[in-house]
Design an enzyme around this catalytic site. Sequence first.
Site, mmCIF file in Angstrom:
data_model
loop_
_atom_site.group_PDB
_atom_site.id
_atom_site.type_symbol
_atom_site.label_atom_id
_atom_site.label_comp_id
_atom_site.label_asym_id
_atom_site.label_seq_id
_atom_site.Cartn_x
_atom_site.Cartn_y
_atom_site.Cartn_z
ATOM 1 N N SER A 43 -31.087 -23.459 42.516
ATOM 2 C CA SER A 43 -30.495 -24.187 41.380
ATOM 3 C C SER A 43 -29.834 -25.634 41.310
ATOM 4 C CB SER A 43 -28.833 -23.117 41.136
ATOM 5 O OG SER A 43 -28.019 -23.185 42.293
ATOM 6 N N HIS A 271 -22.585 -27.970 40.314
ATOM 7 C CA HIS A 271 -23.874 -28.187 40.196
ATOM 8 C C HIS A 271 -24.165 -29.573 39.472
ATOM 9 C CE1 HIS A 271 -24.698 -23.986 41.141
ATOM 10 N NE2 HIS A 271 -25.918 -24.437 41.639
#
Length: 291
Positions: A43, A271
Amino acid sequence: MRRTLATFAAVAAAATLPLAPPAAAEPAAEPAAYSSYVALGDSFTSTGPMFPERVQLPCARSAGNYPSLVAHRLEPSEFTDVSCGGATTEHMAEPQWGIVNQPQFDALRPGTDLVTVGIGGNDIPFAEVVLTCGSMGLVAPAGSPCKDFYVSAGTDELAAKVRAVGPKVGAVLRGIRDRAPDAEVLLVGYPSLLPDSGANCWPLVPIARGDAPYLRDITKLLNRMLAERAAAEGAVFVDTYTSSIGHDMCEPPGEKWVEGILPTSPAVPVHPNGLGSRNQARQILATLGRS
């Protein structure tokens, strides 16, 4: 080429001659052109700005992630991004979630000449560490509950998990080489998640005061392990940590390149956001001589 003159007379005679024009500098080598670029990873590769970018679910693969930005700059004839959220090193050669995402290695061809791969965090696994340390930090913000959980009797369980990922990453790099023997392979590291100073920003990011430097060092250990594996397998490590110092989760919007647990931009929590994706792409392009 300059020649050694044997006598003073020869030097004097040479001084009466008109000066020769300086030799032309050697032209700089043109950066390599790539015909087929394949992006593999987890990811931290697949995500980026989630809206208004096009996003491929369930891999949370953003059209604004760093592979897409790199491809836009390089303009290869073929570009394939099979990175996927939740991917581990096993999912390079095995399907992920049944038939939802085929083995990422399937995208490689003998003619592939550029591969970027960002992998290893989920083998620790990263999500477990975030959940464990974040929940413990909520109730003991002044202590080091996460470090106390992972370190016992002088043994650091989390550091051991990071080191255990090394051989798996090495196998991934060899698998890429087997399938794309002529490819330039770049192993992309992980950015700075928490302040490099070791500070924390509880409760914005619920990591306890004593755990912030511990988790910073774990991230550095992960990147160091990746760099060592890249060197051992003939790949090139791309450092995204150094350039992201000062742009961690604790920074305000517009300064942070990694979102916190509660995002302030349309990105996946913990992220890279759009700014972070752009920095990842910058570091890759600089490595390829395209900065």
